[in-house]
Scaffold this active site. Structure first.
Site, mmCIF file in Angstrom:
data_model
loop_
_atom_site.group_PDB
_atom_site.id
_atom_site.type_symbol
_atom_site.label_atom_id
_atom_site.label_comp_id
_atom_site.label_asym_id
_atom_site.label_seq_id
_atom_site.Cartn_x
_atom_site.Cartn_y
_atom_site.Cartn_z
ATOM 1 N N SER A 52 117.925 32.040 70.572
ATOM 2 C CA SER A 52 117.376 33.091 69.714
ATOM 3 C C SER A 52 115.977 33.468 70.177
ATOM 4 O O SER A 52 115.237 32.626 70.695
ATOM 5 C CB SER A 52 117.304 32.609 68.263
ATOM 6 O OG SER A 52 116.576 33.523 67.457
ATOM 7 N N TYR B 252 114.427 26.287 63.143
ATOM 8 C CA TYR B 252 115.393 27.126 63.860
ATOM 9 C C TYR B 252 114.919 27.408 65.288
ATOM 10 O O TYR B 252 115.682 27.318 66.251
ATOM 11 C CB TYR B 252 115.557 28.436 63.076
ATOM 12 C CG TYR B 252 116.567 29.404 63.603
ATOM 13 C CD1 TYR B 252 117.926 29.208 63.383
ATOM 14 C CD2 TYR B 252 116.164 30.555 64.282
ATOM 15 C CE1 TYR B 252 118.860 30.133 63.832
ATOM 16 C CE2 TYR B 252 117.085 31.482 64.737
ATOM 17 C CZ TYR B 252 118.436 31.266 64.505
ATOM 18 O OH TYR B 252 119.351 32.172 64.957
ATOM 19 N N LYS C 251 116.806 26.290 68.682
ATOM 20 C CA LYS C 251 117.309 27.322 69.591
ATOM 21 C C LYS C 251 116.695 27.197 70.984
ATOM 22 O O LYS C 251 117.351 27.483 71.987
ATOM 23 C CB LYS C 251 117.040 28.710 69.001
ATOM 24 C CG LYS C 251 117.944 29.056 67.830
ATOM 25 C CD LYS C 251 119.417 28.943 68.201
ATOM 26 C CE LYS C 251 120.334 29.554 67.163
ATOM 27 N NZ LYS C 251 121.758 29.388 67.517
#
Length: 305
Positions: A152, A165, A169
């Protein structure tokens, strides 16, 4: 020759909605037999139901494709292994793995609870490891495998409130780099997609006009290419709204200094030169960086190594 997946067996995780659904549908339309995996939980990973996966399977079957639903929790290695074993028993192999499943538990770092950090890493990073590990031996034995991981821009470039997150990622890049090296001799190619799409992960973050451009289906062509017979390996592709790009981690050429100059003041004085990206390049492995530094030192000293 057009890209097709006839005779191939694919697993797509998190395929009950959004990106995963689009990838599963795309693979099925091009001839793959597809395991539609979805734990069926909420966006934060709570709950669980097969209804979303069953719905996608029915859509695929209505189009003449072949698919089965599976509710394995990717963070549970035993469940993932059972899913792979089931697909192998049903269709003989697992050739393609698209590790897409994920959750969000966004909070600023000051408010981030350790449990929320750990859970996001468990689903994204450990879950991706579990998926790769469960198919690895079979791919090696058959001398063929295609794996796509999902990173991401939140990890590659940063995004407020997503330390968990983003860390997970970015971890995908390290995993890809190593697996691509280890998989080369048995034709296992490992790549990563960095998608920007309108999904339930992003629906509250973007205005309606932007969301309308960011269809999940706009990502799928890149994923299908990275899963194809002639795919590259160790490649990061960005995709969104019909745009496609390749993302690379670059290192400046750098500057080598005599031991007498090893001080923070030297770094400060030469930082502009050190950070000059004019001669930057993507390195192909950890030892290549080591070799570069040793060669620079040897050249400055006029010695052969």
């Amino acid at each position: 020759m057009s890209i097709r997946f006839d005779g191939r067996v694919a697993i797509v995780t998190g395929a009950g909605n959004g990106l995963g659904r689009a990838h599963a549908m795309g693979l099925a339309k091009l001839g793959a037999k597809v395991v539609v995996n979805d734990f069926g939980g909420a966006r934060d990973g709570t709950g669980g139901s097969l209804s979303a996966a069953d719905k996608v399977v029915e859509e695929i079957r209505q189009l003449g494709g072949i698919a089965i639903a599976d509710g394995a929790d990717v963070s549970n290695f035993e469940q993932v292994t059972m899913m792979v074993d089931r697909a192998t028993a049903e269709w003989g192999s697992v050739d393609l793995m698209c590790a897409n499943a994920g959750i969000l538990r966004d909070k600023s770092f000051g408010k981030m609870e350790p449990a929320d950090f750990a859970k996001v890493l468990d689903v994204h990073l450990t879950g991706t490891f579990n998926c790769c590990k469960a198919v690895w031996d079979g791919m090696r034995a058959r001398n063929f495998g295609r794996i796509v991981l999902t990173t991401s821009s939140s990890g590659l470039y940063g995004n407020f409130g997503q330390s968990n997150y983003g860390a997970a990622k970015t971890g995908m890049i390290g995993l890809m780099n190593v697996l691509a090296q280890e998989g080369r001799k048995t034709d296992i190619r490992v790549n990563t997609i960095s998608p920007t799409a309108a999904t339930r992960m992003t629906e509250e973050l973007l205005p309606p006009d932007a969301l309308a451009l960011l269809k999940p289906e706009s990502i799928t062509p890149a994923v299908l290419y990275l899963l194809s017979e002639n795919a590259p390996t160790r490649t990061i592709m960005g995709a969104g709204a019909g745009s496609f790009a390749v993302i690379k981690l670059l290192e400046s050429e750098g500057v080598n200094f005599d031991e007498s100059e090893w001080s923070p003041d030297t770094i400060a004085a030469h930082f502009a030169e050190i950070s000059d990206m004019a001669g930057a390049r993507a390195l192909e492995g950890a030892f290549q960086q080591t070799q570069k530094y040793v060669q620079q030192a040897a050249t400055r000293l006029g010695i052969k190594v």
